[in-house]
Design a protein around this motif. Structure first.
Motif, mmCIF file in Angstrom:
data_model
loop_
_atom_site.group_PDB
_atom_site.id
_atom_site.type_symbol
_atom_site.label_atom_id
_atom_site.label_comp_id
_atom_site.label_asym_id
_atom_site.label_seq_id
_atom_site.Cartn_x
_atom_site.Cartn_y
_atom_site.Cartn_z
ATOM 1 N N TYR A 141 42.704 -9.939 51.132
ATOM 2 C CA TYR A 141 41.519 -9.527 50.376
ATOM 3 C C TYR A 141 40.320 -10.079 51.123
ATOM 4 O O TYR A 141 40.170 -11.281 51.282
ATOM 5 C CB TYR A 141 41.600 -10.112 48.976
ATOM 6 N N ILE A 144 33.387 -8.008 51.886
ATOM 7 C CA ILE A 144 32.464 -7.569 52.937
ATOM 8 C C ILE A 144 31.011 -7.608 52.489
ATOM 9 O O ILE A 144 30.104 -7.547 53.293
ATOM 10 C CB ILE A 144 32.832 -6.175 53.522
ATOM 11 N N TYR A 148 31.339 -5.267 47.604
ATOM 12 C CA TYR A 148 32.442 -4.516 48.222
ATOM 13 C C TYR A 148 33.462 -5.419 48.917
ATOM 14 O O TYR A 148 33.113 -6.471 49.450
ATOM 15 C CB TYR A 148 31.896 -3.526 49.258
ATOM 16 N N SER A 149 34.697 -4.957 48.890
ATOM 17 C CA SER A 149 35.769 -5.689 49.575
ATOM 18 C C SER A 149 36.723 -4.708 50.235
ATOM 19 O O SER A 149 36.687 -3.504 49.963
ATOM 20 C CB SER A 149 36.557 -6.544 48.584
ATOM 21 N N ILE A 150 37.575 -5.285 51.080
ATOM 22 C CA ILE A 150 38.664 -4.513 51.673
ATOM 23 C C ILE A 150 39.963 -5.196 51.267
ATOM 24 O O ILE A 150 40.060 -6.418 51.348
ATOM 25 C CB ILE A 150 38.558 -4.507 53.217
ATOM 26 N N CYS A 175 37.886 4.407 45.245
ATOM 27 C CA CYS A 175 38.152 3.638 46.466
ATOM 28 C C CYS A 175 38.622 4.576 47.582
ATOM 29 O O CYS A 175 39.069 5.685 47.322
ATOM 30 C CB CYS A 175 39.254 2.610 46.214
ATOM 31 N N MET A 178 41.386 3.658 54.048
ATOM 32 C CA MET A 178 40.841 3.768 55.406
ATOM 33 C C MET A 178 41.936 3.916 56.442
ATOM 34 O O MET A 178 41.749 4.515 57.483
ATOM 35 C CB MET A 178 40.075 2.494 55.778
ATOM 36 N N VAL A 205 39.119 0.315 51.008
ATOM 37 C CA VAL A 205 37.793 -0.257 50.814
ATOM 38 C C VAL A 205 37.225 0.274 49.501
ATOM 39 O O VAL A 205 37.490 1.417 49.107
ATOM 40 C CB VAL A 205 36.859 0.086 52.014
ATOM 41 N N LYS A 208 34.363 -4.042 44.298
ATOM 42 C CA LYS A 208 35.322 -5.054 43.830
ATOM 43 C C LYS A 208 35.959 -4.682 42.494
ATOM 44 O O LYS A 208 37.163 -4.786 42.317
ATOM 45 C CB LYS A 208 34.622 -6.405 43.698
#
Ligand code: ATP
Length: 220
Positions: A141, A144, A148-150, A175, A178, A205, A208
């Motif tokens: 986790y 970014i 936002y997160s990946i 979401c 990617m 991505v 959250k």
């Protein structure tokens, strides 16, 4: 291309670990700590280990710190020294300065004075562990931005055999998938009809709160 030169200032647990990992990867590392015992402890692991006070500009110049591509400042507790060191490195003109922050306020100051990257190891690791604990499919986790997160998510049993169109995480959770990792291969532009297999890892991505909804929708 010449190998990158790294310097790490502060040999606490974090700084030591960064210096050690870089060294194991084959990079030249200069380790600096004001505490002689700490430099001693790292001396046979890194290329050079030096006892010096990083808030002393002349000492840093004498070490040729300007010639290093990346300098990591890993002074945690002594926030004043961390800030002062960063300022000096900026002044000297070091290319990339990465600084460990103790808390949000410390981080804000570091950003303001021009640190290229501010890291919060304890906070980030805590977050990763929490996400992994609540949803074992979440392998990683990465935040970014504030919103936002990946996430790296193992394809859950409910996902295996379905294609991306059928999963439709974009419409259902807002979401985006990617990439899909399968063994050593990475599919970085997955198509709607790509079908998921057991063991696949999705790189997703999103915002959250949307990612959390997605995680909770696929608990196993
Ligand atoms: P950890 O990484 O273990 O969680 P931490 O971030 O709290 O710890 P400290 O335990 O404060 O870090 O360790 C930072 C290291 O930085 C210490 O070894 C300390 O001697 C060193 N240090 C502190 N101030 C300076 C300075 N001005 N110049 C060089 N080294 C310094």
């Amino acid at each position: 291309m010449a190998k990158k030169q790294y310097a790490v200032i502060g040999m606490g647990r974090f700084g030591f670990s960064v210096a050690n990992a870089l060294s194991e990867m084959g990079f030249d590392v200069l380790a600096i700590d004001s505490d002689e015992q700490r430099t001693q402890a790292v001396s046979n692991i890194v290329t050079h280990a030096v006892s010096a006070d990083s808030t002393d500009e002349e000492a840093l110049r004498a070490l040729g710190i300007r010639n290093f591509d990346v300098v990591v400042v890993a002074i945690g507790e002594d926030i004043q020294s961390s800030i002062l060191t960063t300022l000096i490195l900026k002044d000297i003109g070091v290319g990339t300065i990465i600084v460990k922050a103790q808390n949000e306020l410390h981080g804000k100051v570091l950003n303001k004075i021009g640190a290229d990257k501010v890291i919060y190891p304890e906070r980030d690791m805590g977050m990763r562990v929490a996400h992994h604990l609540t949803s074992p499919n979440i392998l990683d986790y990465i935040e970014i931005s504030d919103d936002y997160s990946i996430v790296e998510m193992k394809a859950s049993q409910d996902m295996v055999g379905k294609n991306l169109k059928e999963l439709d995480v974009r419409a259902r959770f807002g979401c985006n998938v990617m990439a899909i990792k399968r063994g050593n291969k990475m599919n970085i532009s997955p198509y709607a009809d790509d079908r998921l297999e057991d063991g696949d890892i999705l790189v997703i991505v999103g915002e959250k709160r949307d990612l959390t909804k997605l995680e909770l929708a696929y608990p196993k």
